[in-house]
Write a protein that holds these residues in place. Structure first.
Motif, PDB file in Angstrom:
ATOM      1  N   PRO A 153      -1.181 -11.632 -31.086  1.00 32.05           N
ATOM      2  CA  PRO A 153      -2.274 -11.042 -30.293  1.00 32.05           C
ATOM      3  C   PRO A 153      -2.077  -9.541 -30.158  1.00 32.05           C
ATOM      4  O   PRO A 153      -0.948  -9.054 -30.084  1.00 32.05           O
ATOM      5  N   ALA A 154      -3.180  -8.809 -30.139  1.00 33.50           N
ATOM      6  CA  ALA A 154      -3.117  -7.357 -30.004  1.00 33.50           C
ATOM      7  C   ALA A 154      -2.362  -6.988 -28.732  1.00 33.50           C
ATOM      8  O   ALA A 154      -2.580  -7.571 -27.662  1.00 33.50           O
ATOM      9  N   GLY A 155      -1.452  -6.045 -28.838  1.00 33.99           N
ATOM     10  CA  GLY A 155      -0.701  -5.565 -27.682  1.00 33.99           C
ATOM     11  C   GLY A 155       0.630  -6.253 -27.464  1.00 33.99           C
ATOM     12  O   GLY A 155       1.413  -5.800 -26.609  1.00 33.99           O
ATOM     13  N   LEU A 156       0.931  -7.328 -28.186  1.00 32.78           N
ATOM     14  CA  LEU A 156       2.188  -8.055 -27.948  1.00 32.78           C
ATOM     15  C   LEU A 156       3.399  -7.161 -28.233  1.00 32.78           C
ATOM     16  O   LEU A 156       4.327  -7.072 -27.413  1.00 32.78           O
ATOM     17  N   VAL A 157       3.413  -6.497 -29.389  1.00 30.09           N
ATOM     18  CA  VAL A 157       4.557  -5.667 -29.753  1.00 30.09           C
ATOM     19  C   VAL A 157       4.693  -4.494 -28.781  1.00 30.09           C
ATOM     20  O   VAL A 157       5.796  -4.171 -28.320  1.00 30.09           O
ATOM     21  N   GLU A 158       3.573  -3.867 -28.446  1.00 33.17           N
ATOM     22  CA  GLU A 158       3.612  -2.740 -27.533  1.00 33.17           C
ATOM     23  C   GLU A 158       4.150  -3.149 -26.168  1.00 33.17           C
ATOM     24  O   GLU A 158       4.955  -2.431 -25.557  1.00 33.17           O
ATOM     25  N   THR A 159       3.729  -4.320 -25.682  1.00 27.44           N
ATOM     26  CA  THR A 159       4.210  -4.800 -24.386  1.00 27.44           C
ATOM     27  C   THR A 159       5.703  -5.113 -24.442  1.00 27.44           C
ATOM     28  O   THR A 159       6.456  -4.793 -23.509  1.00 27.44           O
ATOM     29  N   ALA A 160       6.151  -5.719 -25.548  1.00 27.42           N
ATOM     30  CA  ALA A 160       7.571  -6.058 -25.692  1.00 27.42           C
ATOM     31  C   ALA A 160       8.434  -4.800 -25.695  1.00 27.42           C
ATOM     32  O   ALA A 160       9.482  -4.747 -25.035  1.00 27.42           O
ATOM     33  N   PHE A 161       8.008  -3.775 -26.395  1.00 28.93           N
ATOM     34  CA  PHE A 161       8.805  -2.559 -26.453  1.00 28.93           C
ATOM     35  C   PHE A 161       8.751  -1.782 -25.138  1.00 28.93           C
ATOM     36  O   PHE A 161       9.738  -1.132 -24.753  1.00 28.93           O
ATOM     37  N   ALA A 162       7.630  -1.849 -24.452  1.00 24.52           N
ATOM     38  CA  ALA A 162       7.563  -1.216 -23.132  1.00 24.52           C
ATOM     39  C   ALA A 162       8.540  -1.879 -22.171  1.00 24.52           C
ATOM     40  O   ALA A 162       9.227  -1.202 -21.387  1.00 24.52           O
ATOM     41  N   GLU A 163       8.642  -3.211 -22.232  1.00 25.11           N
ATOM     42  CA  GLU A 163       9.584  -3.918 -21.371  1.00 25.11           C
ATOM     43  C   GLU A 163      11.025  -3.657 -21.789  1.00 25.11           C
ATOM     44  O   GLU A 163      11.909  -3.484 -20.941  1.00 25.11           O
ATOM     45  N   LEU A 164      11.268  -3.618 -23.093  1.00 21.47           N
ATOM     46  CA  LEU A 164      12.619  -3.305 -23.578  1.00 21.47           C
ATOM     47  C   LEU A 164      13.040  -1.929 -23.086  1.00 21.47           C
ATOM     48  O   LEU A 164      14.174  -1.733 -22.606  1.00 21.47           O
ATOM     49  N   ARG A 169      16.156   1.918 -19.859  1.00 18.31           N
ATOM     50  CA  ARG A 169      16.103   3.296 -19.362  1.00 18.31           C
ATOM     51  C   ARG A 169      17.190   3.582 -18.311  1.00 18.31           C
ATOM     52  O   ARG A 169      17.893   4.601 -18.408  1.00 18.31           O
ATOM     53  N   PRO A 170      17.396   2.740 -17.295  1.00 16.91           N
ATOM     54  CA  PRO A 170      18.466   3.047 -16.335  1.00 16.91           C
ATOM     55  C   PRO A 170      19.862   3.012 -16.963  1.00 16.91           C
ATOM     56  O   PRO A 170      20.758   3.751 -16.525  1.00 16.91           O
ATOM     57  N   GLU A 203      10.087   6.381 -28.721  1.00 20.88           N
ATOM     58  CA  GLU A 203       8.850   6.817 -28.085  1.00 20.88           C
ATOM     59  C   GLU A 203       8.729   6.227 -26.682  1.00 20.88           C
ATOM     60  O   GLU A 203       8.309   6.899 -25.740  1.00 20.88           O
ATOM     61  N   ALA A 204       9.126   4.964 -26.542  1.00 19.44           N
ATOM     62  CA  ALA A 204       8.986   4.280 -25.250  1.00 19.44           C
ATOM     63  C   ALA A 204       9.975   4.806 -24.210  1.00 19.44           C
ATOM     64  O   ALA A 204       9.715   4.697 -23.004  1.00 19.44           O
ATOM     65  N   VAL A 205      11.120   5.364 -24.651  1.00 18.36           N
ATOM     66  CA  VAL A 205      12.097   5.922 -23.699  1.00 18.36           C
ATOM     67  C   VAL A 205      12.054   7.456 -23.694  1.00 18.36           C
ATOM     68  O   VAL A 205      13.014   8.114 -23.300  1.00 18.36           O
ATOM     69  N   ASP A 206      10.924   8.012 -24.137  1.00 17.87           N
ATOM     70  CA  ASP A 206      10.718   9.470 -24.118  1.00 17.87           C
ATOM     71  C   ASP A 206      11.794  10.210 -24.901  1.00 17.87           C
ATOM     72  O   ASP A 206      12.261  11.278 -24.495  1.00 17.87           O
ATOM     73  N   HIS A 207      12.199   9.610 -26.032  1.00 23.10           N
ATOM     74  CA  HIS A 207      13.191  10.227 -26.917  1.00 23.10           C
ATOM     75  C   HIS A 207      14.460  10.606 -26.148  1.00 23.10           C
ATOM     76  O   HIS A 207      14.996  11.706 -26.271  1.00 23.10           O
ATOM     77  N   ALA A 211      19.945   7.791 -26.576  1.00 19.02           N
ATOM     78  CA  ALA A 211      19.550   6.645 -27.405  1.00 19.02           C
ATOM     79  C   ALA A 211      19.847   6.981 -28.855  1.00 19.02           C
ATOM     80  O   ALA A 211      19.086   7.699 -29.519  1.00 19.02           O
ATOM     81  N   ASN A 212      20.955   6.457 -29.358  1.00 18.73           N
ATOM     82  CA  ASN A 212      21.428   6.834 -30.686  1.00 18.73           C
ATOM     83  C   ASN A 212      21.720   5.596 -31.535  1.00 18.73           C
ATOM     84  O   ASN A 212      21.374   4.481 -31.162  1.00 18.73           O
ATOM     85  N   ILE A 213      22.358   5.807 -32.678  1.00 24.60           N
ATOM     86  CA  ILE A 213      22.448   4.775 -33.711  1.00 24.60           C
ATOM     87  C   ILE A 213      23.896   4.488 -34.069  1.00 24.60           C
ATOM     88  O   ILE A 213      24.696   5.406 -34.288  1.00 24.60           O
ATOM     89  N   LEU A 214      24.224   3.193 -34.158  1.00 26.09           N
ATOM     90  CA  LEU A 214      25.405   2.728 -34.867  1.00 26.09           C
ATOM     91  C   LEU A 214      24.943   2.389 -36.290  1.00 26.09           C
ATOM     92  O   LEU A 214      24.225   1.410 -36.497  1.00 26.09           O
ATOM     93  N   TYR A 215      25.328   3.210 -37.240  1.00 30.33           N
ATOM     94  CA  TYR A 215      24.886   3.056 -38.628  1.00 30.33           C
ATOM     95  C   TYR A 215      25.740   2.015 -39.325  1.00 30.33           C
ATOM     96  O   TYR A 215      26.961   2.148 -39.417  1.00 30.33           O
TER      97      TYR A 215
END
Length: 350
Positions: A153-164, A169-170, A203-207, A211-215
């Motif tokens: 459904p439209a918005g599912l991915v966006e909602t999941a990432f907003a919740e993630l 964030r804290p 994008e969801a955590v305002d960059h 928030a970095n990467i384990l390569y």
């Protein structure tokens, strides 16, 4: 330029009930004899008391001192299991319950709160140990809908990432307060598993700067993602590095998804260092080019080779691939002292 630190060893696959794999000191003695210079520590109570480390500088100093006695240090702490538990889709509740303390199993809200508290402890413990980076998983809310049928459904991915992002964030702020980078291992099964999902999250955590990467190139090879171009694109956020090999050999019956086969029978499978297909010469060259500031850490996983052989071979493999960077340009011998006036003359600007 910076020379990569290493070799280091991630201990998660080496913990056991029998010596030398039963205690941190025994593991340290064993790893040191193989030539490792640092250990990436799972925050597992059998090896490391995370809550005590967050409370006690003395405990952290004692751990660091014991390791130093074997010529070792801590490269990073790992909260892969706790990070996973910060975001669990209900389809995986029963399977992931085993990662939580027994008293919390069956209680999703309590399990999530425990995972968040553990991550806050990890930020403080990392600071007490003087570490620059920490490694973890992102957890997953949207993963079951990766290959959509029926259509999402439209918005599912966006909602999941907003919740993630809301949940992380804290934790990211706590790591920022501690002065430590939080590095997500981009891994199938996690909502953060490639560059596109990483960008959604950023994008969801305002960059967020922490928030970095384990390569880990093995997970990219198995997804058929260009793991060298990934470094070119995201090198500014790569703050931790798992040196793990893999191979992908598709055939007429099986491809990326593996057909539910066991690891030995999959087209894509993890291998001991040097036994797979990953171009580590090119990876280490790019890491040197982009001034990667951290450790080259062996994470051993292989469907075929004995783990002790993988550890012994891995230390030498990493040591051979680390590039000691030059302190001057290779053609400096042909140069000369040129003054500003000469530059103007050379360019015809007099």
């Amino acid at each position: 330029m910076k020379t990569i630190l290493g070799p280091a060893l991630f201990l998660a696959q080496y913990m056991g009930d029998k010596a030398p794999f039963d205690t941190l000191e025994n593991l340290a003695r064993w790893a040191s004899a193989l030539g490792y210079k640092a250990l990436q520590l799972p925050t597992d109570a059998r090896l490391f008391d995370l809550e005590l480390a967050a409370q006690s500088q003395t405990y952290c100093d004692d751990i660091a001192g014991m390791l130093a006695g074997y010529g070792l240090q801590v490269s990073e702490l790992s909260t892969h299991l706790q990070g996973q538990l910060l975001a669990v889709h209900p389809a995986y509740d029963v399977l992931f319950d085993g990662f939580a303390p027994p008293a919390l199993r069956g209680n999703t809200a309590a399990r999530t709160a425990w995972a968040e508290d553990q991550l806050h402890c990890a930020a403080i413990a990392s600071r007490r140990l003087g570490l620059r980076a920490h490694v973890t998983f992102s957890g997953a809310l949207a993963w079951p809908y990766l290959y959509p049928w029926p259509q999402r459904p439209a918005g599912l991915v966006e909602t999941a990432f907003a919740e993630l992002a809301r949940r992380w964030r804290p934790v990211l702020d706590a790591f920022d307060d501690a002065g430590v980078d939080l590095c997500y291992e981009l891994h199938p099964g996690e909502d953060l598993h490639d560059g596109v999902t990483l960008e959604r999250f950023l994008e969801a955590v305002d960059h967020h700067p922490r928030a970095n990467i384990l390569y880990d190139p093995s997970h990219f090879l198995l997804q058929q993602l260009d793991y060298l171009a990934f470094i070119d694109i995201y090198h500014r956020r790569i703050k931790a590095f798992h040196v793990k090999d893999a191979e992908f050999r598709p055939n007429g019956r099986q491809g990326v998804y593996g057909g539910f086969s066991d690891w030995q029978e999959r087209a894509g499978r993890f291998r001991s260092l040097g036994d797979g297909q990953i171009d580590f010469k090119a990876i280490f060259s790019k890491m040197a080019q982009y001034d990667f500031p951290g450790w080259a850490v062996l994470e051993w996983e292989c469907a075929l080779k004995h783990p002790e052989d993988g550890a012994a071979e891995g230390a030498e493999f990493i040591r051979r691939h680390i590039i000691r960077v030059s302190e001057r340009a290779f053609d400096d011998f042909a140069g000369g002292q040129v003054q500003t006036a000469q530059i103007a003359q050379i360019l015809g600007l007099d």
